[in-house]
Write an enzyme that holds these catalytic residues in place. Structure first.
Site, PDB file in Angstrom:
ATOM      1  N   ASP A 259      34.838  27.787  56.465  1.00 15.93           N
ATOM      2  CA  ASP A 259      34.107  29.035  56.641  1.00 15.93           C
ATOM      3  C   ASP A 259      35.056  30.219  56.402  1.00 15.93           C
ATOM      4  O   ASP A 259      35.806  30.615  57.292  1.00 15.93           O
ATOM      5  CB  ASP A 259      33.533  29.042  58.067  1.00 15.93           C
ATOM      6  CG  ASP A 259      32.699  30.263  58.371  1.00 15.93           C
ATOM      7  OD1 ASP A 259      32.789  31.266  57.635  1.00 15.93           O
ATOM      8  OD2 ASP A 259      31.959  30.222  59.369  1.00 15.93           O
TER       9      ASP A 259
ATOM     10  N   GLU B 102      38.688  35.517  40.708  1.00 15.98           N
ATOM     11  CA  GLU B 102      39.656  36.508  40.210  1.00 15.98           C
ATOM     12  C   GLU B 102      40.676  35.838  39.296  1.00 15.98           C
ATOM     13  O   GLU B 102      41.368  34.897  39.688  1.00 15.98           O
ATOM     14  CB  GLU B 102      40.350  37.191  41.402  1.00 15.98           C
ATOM     15  CG  GLU B 102      41.162  38.396  40.967  1.00 15.98           C
ATOM     16  CD  GLU B 102      41.745  39.167  42.131  1.00 15.98           C
ATOM     17  OE1 GLU B 102      41.112  39.232  43.195  1.00 15.98           O
ATOM     18  OE2 GLU B 102      42.862  39.694  41.961  1.00 15.98           O
TER      19      GLU B 102
ATOM     20  N   HIS C   5      47.979  40.681  35.260  1.00 22.88           N
ATOM     21  CA  HIS C   5      46.532  40.772  35.460  1.00 22.88           C
ATOM     22  C   HIS C   5      45.790  40.880  34.145  1.00 22.88           C
ATOM     23  O   HIS C   5      44.804  40.204  33.915  1.00 22.88           O
ATOM     24  CB  HIS C   5      46.216  42.031  36.295  1.00 22.88           C
ATOM     25  CG  HIS C   5      46.036  41.722  37.740  1.00 22.88           C
ATOM     26  ND1 HIS C   5      45.106  42.356  38.522  1.00 22.88           N
ATOM     27  CD2 HIS C   5      46.663  40.852  38.547  1.00 22.88           C
ATOM     28  CE1 HIS C   5      45.178  41.868  39.738  1.00 22.88           C
ATOM     29  NE2 HIS C   5      46.119  40.975  39.785  1.00 22.88           N
TER      30      HIS C   5
ATOM     31  N   LYS D  94      45.005  41.664  51.597  1.00 21.96           N
ATOM     32  CA  LYS D  94      43.945  41.205  50.689  1.00 21.96           C
ATOM     33  C   LYS D  94      44.539  40.194  49.699  1.00 21.96           C
ATOM     34  O   LYS D  94      43.928  39.173  49.385  1.00 21.96           O
ATOM     35  CB  LYS D  94      43.339  42.406  49.947  1.00 21.96           C
ATOM     36  CG  LYS D  94      42.129  42.081  49.087  1.00 21.96           C
ATOM     37  CD  LYS D  94      42.466  41.658  47.677  1.00 21.96           C
ATOM     38  CE  LYS D  94      41.204  41.398  46.866  1.00 21.96           C
ATOM     39  NZ  LYS D  94      41.490  40.852  45.544  1.00 21.96           N
TER      40      LYS D  94
HETATM   41  C1  MEV Z   1      44.783  41.862  43.866  1.00 16.12           C
HETATM   42  O1  MEV Z   1      43.672  41.023  44.032  1.00 16.12           O
HETATM   43  C2  MEV Z   1      45.769  41.668  44.993  1.00 16.12           C
HETATM   44  C3  MEV Z   1      46.957  42.632  45.004  1.00 16.12           C
HETATM   45  O2  MEV Z   1      46.499  43.976  44.969  1.00 16.12           O
HETATM   46  C4  MEV Z   1      47.728  42.360  46.256  1.00 16.12           C
HETATM   47  C5  MEV Z   1      48.825  43.349  46.536  1.00 16.12           C
HETATM   48  O3  MEV Z   1      48.740  44.512  46.122  1.00 16.12           O
HETATM   49  O4  MEV Z   1      49.769  42.936  47.248  1.00 16.12           O
HETATM   50  C6  MEV Z   1      47.805  42.436  43.785  1.00 16.12           C
END
Ligand code: MEV
Length: 435
Positions: free
Chosen positions: A291, A85, A388, A275
């Site tokens: 792992d 990513e 991003h 995430k």
């Molecule tokens: C993207 O990979 C992760 C985010 O969505 C985490 C978040 O929203 O806190 C930017």
């Protein structure tokens, strides 16, 4: 029908590739070339990778990047990250830099116990089983001696064995619930070997001296490790939270804390929030040959331990001090597994100064906390897309097969313009028309 085969694993590598391309692709040469393009020219290195798993046909590359300037417990680290990513390494580096001048990260291992279980059925009385267990327990320990010997030399081993009656949840279901200390090893093989030996001893002794039927169902470690936990933290006075695009330090702290609180109470948000934490954690776990599936499974179970899925991080302002922290379960190793086999994993561990498993737990937790800080900082100020899309620009340019010159011109242009897929397409069209 033409896609099934028996005895595939017995074919040679080139026979496997021939079968795959001939049965699944129309342009067989093209498919074969892509597969072979990723082979390593060093045949020994290639063989090493071939033998990690069964049916290897090629290698799957991920970028291996580094995030420098991480100050952790007063020591500086350059953290290796393997991830696809585009914005993750950049975000980690930004967060590292931000906290470098504000005291850095503090991290501490809270506990390192791991768990394994022998699951079995028993048809007799619970009390009979309990008495039997007490008499058989010394044998369970002594018969694993050949397995535990070297782990004990390193200060690890079996910590305790408990008989658990689970018949309220499931008829006839009992378990040996065992705690282990595995020091610098992740310990999966060690734990599973001990458990399988317990099962053999238990079954044999039950056949000799236990009234009622005892049947072993399975023996396996648990990837839920709520007693193998590390804490990572950053803090500074609210006034020092400067540089947050257009909002004051106080407003930033308030918005940031509210964003964390939302993730604490709202599972839809908590999953995305966590995430983002795992973006940092998985990347380091993968780079250091650990792992990541085990870590993922354990972390998300931990995030739901109160009965509803919630944020792993927390934040507060106390007496003018902004504090942001996380406690997270991590079962990691710096010996065994891939750590002494995969040259890049070895390099990653060297880059970190050959940490102990405990030190690696601290580094990985910090990478997760940093990632969450960076994400929330963007989300509560500029929004996530600005950063991003800047990082994604190179991916779009590669899709459009931009030349090095085109890349240079277009990236300069987008330093002052908003990136979107269509804007990049437009810009490259114009550039090509001019040329
Ligand atoms: C993207 O990979 C992760 C985010 O969505 C985490 C978040 O929203 O806190 C930017």
């Amino acid at each position: 029908m033409h896609n099934t085969i028996t005895g595939f694993s017995k074919l040679s590598k080139s026979e496997k590739i021939d079968w795959i391309v001939n049965t699944h692709f129309s342009n067989t040469e093209h498919a074969k070339n892509i597969i072979k393009q990723y082979w390593n020219s060093d045949s020994k290195l290639q063989q090493l990778h071939d033998e990690f798993i069964e049916n290897t046909i090629t290698n799957y590359y991920l970028p291996f990047g580094v995030a420098p300037n991480f100050l952790i417990n007063g020591k500086t680290f350059t953290i290796p990250m393997a991830i696809e990513e585009s914005s993750v390494v950049a975000a980690a580096s930004k967060a590292a830099k931000f906290w470098f001048n504000r005291g850095g990260f503090k991290a501490e291992v809270v506990s390192t116990k791991k768990v394994g279980q022998v699951h079995f059925n028993y048809s007799g009385k619970p009390e009979t089983l309990r008495q039997f267990f007490e008499t058989v327990k010394p044998k369970l320990i002594s018969e694993t001696e050949s397995i535990t010997k070297s782990m004990e030399k390193r200060g690890g081993g079996i910590l305790d064995i408990e008989l658990r009656d689970k018949t309220k949840d499931l008829e006839r279901y009992y378990q040996l619930h065992v705690h282990f200390e595995t020091k610098d090893a992740m310990g999966a093989n060690f734990i599973n070997s001990c458990l399988e030996q317990f099962a053999i001893t238990l079954k044999r002794e039950a056949e000799n001296s236990l009234e009622g039927d005892l049947n072993i169902i399975m023996s396996i470690l648990s990837n839920y490790v709520p007693e193998c936990v590390v804490r990572a933290e950053v803090s500074c006075s609210v006034e020092k939270l400067t540089g947050n695009k257009g909002i004051s330090p106080k407003e930033f702290a308030e918005k940031f804390i509210q964003a964390v609180r939302i993730a604490e109470v709202e599972p839809y948000r908590a999953v995305t929030h966590n995430k983002g934490i795992m973006n940092g954690i998985d990347a380091v776990v993968l780079a250091t040959g650990n792992d990541f599936r085990a870590v993922e499974a354990g972390v998300h179970a931990y995030a739901s331990r109160q009965g509803s899925y919630s944020s792993l991080t927390h934040a507060e302002v106390d007496n003018g001090i902004f504090k942001f922290w996380m406690e997270i379960p991590l079962a990691l190793g710096t010996v065994g597994g891939l750590t002494s086999l995969h040259p890049l994993v070895k390099l990653a561990l060297q880059l970190l100064g050959n940490p102990s498993a405990k030190e690696l737990m601290e580094i990985v937790a910090v990478a997760g906390l940093a990632q969450n800080f960076a994400a929330l900082r963007s989300l509560t100020t500029t929004g996530i897309q600005e950063g991003h899309m800047k990082m994604h620009l190179m991916n779009i340019l590669n899709q459009l097969e931009a030349t090095p010159h085109e890349k240079e011109v277009i990236t300069t242009h987008f330093k002052t313009h908003t990136v979107s897929h269509s804007a990049v397409v437009e810009a490259i069209k114009e550039l090509r028309a001019k040329a």
